[in-house]
Scaffold this motif. Structure first.
Motif, short mmCIF file in Angstrom:
data_model
loop_
_atom_site.label_atom_id
_atom_site.label_comp_id
_atom_site.label_asym_id
_atom_site.label_seq_id
_atom_site.Cartn_x
_atom_site.Cartn_y
_atom_site.Cartn_z
N UNK A 192 0.79 -1.23 0.00
CA UNK A 192 0.00 0.00 0.00
C UNK A 192 0.82 1.27 0.00
N UNK A 193 2.06 1.20 -0.49
CA UNK A 193 2.92 2.38 -0.56
C UNK A 193 3.68 2.38 -1.88
N UNK A 194 4.10 3.56 -2.32
CA UNK A 194 4.86 3.67 -3.55
C UNK A 194 6.21 2.96 -3.42
N UNK A 195 6.59 2.24 -4.46
CA UNK A 195 7.89 1.56 -4.48
C UNK A 195 8.59 1.97 -5.77
N UNK A 196 9.48 2.96 -5.65
CA UNK A 196 10.17 3.50 -6.82
C UNK A 196 11.69 3.42 -6.70
N UNK A 197 12.21 3.62 -5.51
CA UNK A 197 13.65 3.64 -5.30
C UNK A 197 14.11 2.36 -4.61
N UNK A 198 15.42 2.19 -4.54
CA UNK A 198 15.96 1.02 -3.84
C UNK A 198 15.58 1.05 -2.36
N UNK A 199 15.56 2.24 -1.79
CA UNK A 199 15.15 2.36 -0.38
C UNK A 199 13.69 1.94 -0.20
N UNK A 200 12.84 2.30 -1.18
CA UNK A 200 11.43 1.88 -1.14
C UNK A 200 11.32 0.37 -1.20
N UNK A 201 12.14 -0.25 -2.07
CA UNK A 201 12.11 -1.71 -2.22
C UNK A 201 12.47 -2.39 -0.91
N UNK A 202 13.53 -1.93 -0.28
CA UNK A 202 13.97 -2.53 0.97
C UNK A 202 12.91 -2.36 2.07
N UNK A 203 12.27 -1.20 2.08
CA UNK A 203 11.21 -0.96 3.05
C UNK A 203 10.02 -1.90 2.80
N UNK A 204 9.66 -2.07 1.54
CA UNK A 204 8.54 -2.96 1.20
C UNK A 204 8.87 -4.40 1.57
N UNK A 205 10.09 -4.82 1.29
CA UNK A 205 10.51 -6.18 1.64
C UNK A 205 10.43 -6.40 3.14
N UNK A 206 10.87 -5.42 3.89
CA UNK A 206 10.80 -5.53 5.36
C UNK A 206 9.36 -5.61 5.84
N UNK A 207 8.46 -4.89 5.18
CA UNK A 207 7.04 -4.94 5.54
C UNK A 207 6.47 -6.33 5.28
N UNK A 208 6.88 -6.93 4.16
CA UNK A 208 6.40 -8.28 3.85
C UNK A 208 6.99 -9.31 4.81
N UNK A 209 8.22 -9.10 5.23
CA UNK A 209 8.81 -9.98 6.24
C UNK A 209 8.09 -9.83 7.57
N UNK A 210 7.72 -8.61 7.90
CA UNK A 210 7.00 -8.36 9.17
C UNK A 210 5.64 -9.02 9.18
N UNK A 211 5.09 -9.30 7.98
CA UNK A 211 3.80 -10.00 7.89
C UNK A 211 3.96 -11.51 8.05
N UNK A 212 5.17 -11.95 8.34
CA UNK A 212 5.41 -13.36 8.61
C UNK A 212 5.98 -14.14 7.44
N UNK A 213 6.15 -13.47 6.29
CA UNK A 213 6.74 -14.16 5.14
C UNK A 213 8.23 -14.37 5.40
N UNK A 214 8.73 -15.55 5.06
CA UNK A 214 10.10 -15.91 5.45
C UNK A 214 11.17 -15.44 4.48
N UNK A 215 10.87 -15.45 3.19
CA UNK A 215 11.84 -15.06 2.16
C UNK A 215 11.13 -14.18 1.14
N UNK A 216 11.71 -13.00 0.87
CA UNK A 216 11.10 -12.04 -0.04
C UNK A 216 12.12 -11.64 -1.09
N UNK A 217 11.70 -11.67 -2.36
CA UNK A 217 12.53 -11.21 -3.46
C UNK A 217 11.72 -10.21 -4.27
N UNK A 218 12.24 -8.98 -4.40
CA UNK A 218 11.54 -7.93 -5.15
C UNK A 218 12.37 -7.56 -6.37
N UNK A 219 11.75 -7.62 -7.54
CA UNK A 219 12.44 -7.32 -8.79
C UNK A 219 12.27 -5.86 -9.18
#
Length: 307
Positions: A200-227
């Motif tokens: 639910x947030x903009x993902x445009x920069x590398x910092x955004x990607x890392x933040x989004x990945x951390x959010x998905x990990x916080x939801x209990x997902x064990x491994x996240x890969x963002x392209x």
């Protein structure tokens, strides 16, 4: 210290998802809006679940594939191709009077997808009743691969699957529709647009990607890969993380490259590779596929040579 994926359960993978006929438009020159352009039309077999299945089969993995086919010539073609490669289709549904799914994609002159349209309504026939007697087989797999083409039945499947789940988020719209189910999964692979839909947030920069990945990990997902496309991929499991990308290569078509990435990452898991090593295999698979006009490259088996 690298965390190694653990080997578990029997020697097969279950893939549940879409299978369709792909119509690919390849222009010979730059596209101009509201105008036609000379080009080539190719008809191939596709669908995220089907593509992942074929890639896994070409990597030597035993696969039980579950999807819905129409009782038509396209469905017959898709079935024969997979069965000839060794797929187990015994759990699939064939629906009388409905068409097999169809996907239309228009690339630009560089091979990057610009527009796509899919008709996958037949997948709605994969109901709770359909799956009710199949979970012994599904949960006997080393892992299960799902894609968001499945729609709301995805939540029912996730609730009832006890083995490790790999999720391909497919598109931003489908990811958004299914985002409430994307938690406590073993492996999630969105691109930047799909990741934005999930968190639910903009993902445009590398910092955004890392933040989004951390959010998905916080939801209990064990491994996240963002392209991030040509800018590479970010991977994290909370302990092992980083950025990786391919060296420059000439792109022919990106159609199917993400599916090849997922299949190779799953192959890495099956071979007890670390997350980083599995991502490297995924990048190599995506390069092999994007270097070919084929949705699934027959050269994908080269991945086995470097394991």
């Amino acid at each position: 210290m690298k965390e190694q994926f653990c080997k578990t359960k029997d020697e097969y993978v279950v893939v549940i998802g879409g299978a369709n006929v792909d119509v690919l438009g390849i222009p010979f020159e730059e596209l101009v809006q509201y105008d036609s352009a000379p080009g080539e039309l190719k008809y191939t077999s596709g669908g995220v679940g089907r593509n992942i299945t074929e890639n896994l089969l070409r990597l030597g993995v035993k696969v039980k594939f579950i999807t819905a086919f129409g009782n038509d010539s396209n469905g017959d073609k898709l079935k024969k191709e997979l069965e000839d490669l060794g797929a187990d289709l015994s759990l699939c549904l064939t629906v009388e009077g409905e068409n097999t799914s169809t996907y239309i994609c228009l690339n630009d002159a560089r091979g990057e997808m610009q527009f796509a349209l899919s008709d996958m309504r037949i997948l709605s026939r994969l109901s709770r009743e359909f799956f009710s007697d199949k979970f012994d087989v599904i949960n006997g797999a080393k892992c299960v691969v799902l894609d968001t083409n499945l729609g709301d039945i995805l939540g029912f499947l996730i609730k009832n699957i006890t083995t490790k789940i790999f999720l391909d988020t497919v598109s931003s719209k489908k990811a958004e529709n299914c985002k409430k189910y994307v938690k406590d999964l073993f492996f999630v692979k969105p691109n930047a647009i799909e990741a934005a839909a999930l968190v639910g947030e903009s993902v445009r920069t590398k910092a955004d990607v890392e933040k989004a990945a951390n959010a998905l990990l916080s939801a209990g997902n064990q491994n996240v890969v963002v392209s991030m496309g040509e800018n590479g991929v970010y991977f994290s499991n909370g302990r092992e993380c980083g950025w990786l990308k391919n060296d420059y290569f000439e792109i022919v078509s990106t159609t199917g490259a993400g599916d090849a990435f997922m299949a190779a990452a799953i192959f890495g898991y099956l071979k007890n590779k670390s997350l980083e090593e599995s991502v490297k295999l995924g990048l190599l698979a995506s390069e092999i596929t994007a270097s070919s006009v084929e949705t699934v490259s027959k050269d994908i088996g080269k991945i086995k040579e470097i394991i």
